[in-house]
Design a protein around this motif. Structure first.
Motif, PDB file in Angstrom:
ATOM      1  N   LYS A 171       2.293  11.771  -9.936  1.00  9.80           N
ATOM      2  CA  LYS A 171       1.346  13.554 -10.325  1.00  9.80           C
ATOM      3  C   LYS A 171       2.355  14.160  -9.824  1.00  9.80           C
ATOM      4  O   LYS A 171       2.245  15.421 -10.749  1.00  9.80           O
TER       5      LYS A 171
ATOM      6  N   ILE B 158       1.042  -1.310   0.006  1.00 12.74           N
ATOM      7  CA  ILE B 158       0.364  -0.191  -0.509  1.00 12.74           C
ATOM      8  C   ILE B 158       0.293   0.961  -0.069  1.00 12.74           C
ATOM      9  O   ILE B 158       0.675   2.783  -0.204  1.00 12.74           O
ATOM     10  N   PHE B 159       1.512   1.026   0.289  1.00 10.50           N
ATOM     11  CA  PHE B 159       2.655   2.616   0.517  1.00 10.50           C
ATOM     12  C   PHE B 159       3.623   2.830  -0.124  1.00 10.50           C
ATOM     13  O   PHE B 159       3.768   3.510  -0.848  1.00 10.50           O
ATOM     14  N   GLN B 160       4.318   1.690  -1.162  1.00 14.81           N
ATOM     15  CA  GLN B 160       4.983   2.058  -2.425  1.00 14.81           C
ATOM     16  C   GLN B 160       4.000   1.790  -3.336  1.00 14.81           C
ATOM     17  O   GLN B 160       3.971   2.872  -4.335  1.00 14.81           O
ATOM     18  N   THR B 161       2.978   2.115  -3.661  1.00 15.28           N
ATOM     19  CA  THR B 161       1.106   2.593  -4.523  1.00 15.28           C
ATOM     20  C   THR B 161       1.172   3.783  -3.695  1.00 15.28           C
ATOM     21  O   THR B 161       1.362   4.308  -5.494  1.00 15.28           O
ATOM     22  N   TYR B 162       0.927   4.022  -3.108  1.00 14.89           N
ATOM     23  CA  TYR B 162       1.134   5.313  -2.551  1.00 14.89           C
ATOM     24  C   TYR B 162       2.307   6.441  -2.829  1.00 14.89           C
ATOM     25  O   TYR B 162       1.975   7.383  -3.831  1.00 14.89           O
ATOM     26  N   GLN B 163       3.659   6.187  -2.810  1.00 15.95           N
ATOM     27  CA  GLN B 163       4.416   6.386  -3.514  1.00 15.95           C
ATOM     28  C   GLN B 163       4.753   6.797  -4.691  1.00 15.95           C
ATOM     29  O   GLN B 163       4.911   7.580  -5.652  1.00 15.95           O
TER      30      GLN B 163
ATOM     31  N   ASN C 151       2.578   6.414  -6.908  1.00 16.89           N
ATOM     32  CA  ASN C 151       1.231   7.606  -7.519  1.00 16.89           C
ATOM     33  C   ASN C 151       1.625   8.812  -7.478  1.00 16.89           C
ATOM     34  O   ASN C 151       1.493   9.843  -8.425  1.00 16.89           O
ATOM     35  N   GLU C 152       2.157   9.072  -5.750  1.00 20.76           N
ATOM     36  CA  GLU C 152       2.539  10.349  -5.719  1.00 20.76           C
ATOM     37  C   GLU C 152       3.875  10.870  -6.901  1.00 20.76           C
ATOM     38  O   GLU C 152       4.320  12.074  -7.547  1.00 20.76           O
TER      39      GLU C 152
END
Length: 197
Positions: free
Chosen positions: A79, A68-73, A75-76
């Motif tokens: 962006k 989850i954390f890696q997916t968030y990173q 995505n950031e």
């Protein structure tokens, strides 16, 4: 903004890795499991089963939350790249001088894959239907390009076809390669697609 500033700002965007946090989390969990195991019981089987459960559960949680954390990173990161392209690269490309060159060959490429169609070569959203073309023009010799391009049939019949573009001299990073951007082909109103000689 000049070329070096655009490249510098692009280099500031890096893809982060969350593995450092995962390792720290795993070490803390293992130490916690060992301390908890030794404090619970003196029975070796209870100690073993508790230890196994307390290792498997944190590792499973680590895998889930790490993903989850890696997916968030990721995505950031995407962006940030999109923002850099929109706020830095596009204005830079639009500030470059438009070059106009005489077309010496032009052909519709009916078999050209739509996968080649890539809007990154345009800093604006095109209202015009793009056409699959091979175009050759005079530019320090003859340059030939094949892709989907904006083609406008607005010249008078007396004017010769030409290509207009903005040229980026170096790779900017993040898929923004050196080359031709905002390519537009201008043709006479009655132009028919045959070889220009």
């Amino acid at each position: 903004m000049d070329l070096n500033q655009v490249i510098y700002l692009g280099n500031q965007i890096t893809e982060q890795s969350g593995h450092g946090y995962e390792i720290i989390f795993a070490v803390v969990m293992i130490i916690g499991v060992l301390l908890l195991c030794f404090g619970l019981s003196n029975d070796i089987w209870v100690l073993f089963l508790t230890g196994v459960l307390l290792v498997i559960v944190p590792i499973s949680l680590l895998a889930v939350f790490g993903d989850i954390f890696q997916t968030y990173q990721l995505n950031e990161y995407h962006k940030s790249v999109a923002q850099w392209k929109r706020e830095v690269v596009n204005p830079y490309i639009e500030s470059l001088p438009k070059e106009k060159k005489e077309i010496v060959f032009l052909k519709i490429e009916t078999e050209l894959s739509t996968e080649l169609k890539d809007n990154r070569w345009y800093t604006y959203s095109s209202e015009v239907q793009q056409t699959p073309l091979t175009v050759s023009f005079k530019d320090k010799g003859i340059t030939t390009l094949t892709n989907w391009y904006d083609a406008s049939m607005e010249l008078t019949n007396e004017r010769k076809p030409y290509i207009e573009y903005q040229k980026v001299p170096e790779d900017l990073g993040h898929g923004m390669d050196k080359g031709f951007y905002n390519v537009r082909i201008y043709l006479p109103e009655s132009y028919t697609f045959t070889e220009i000689k």
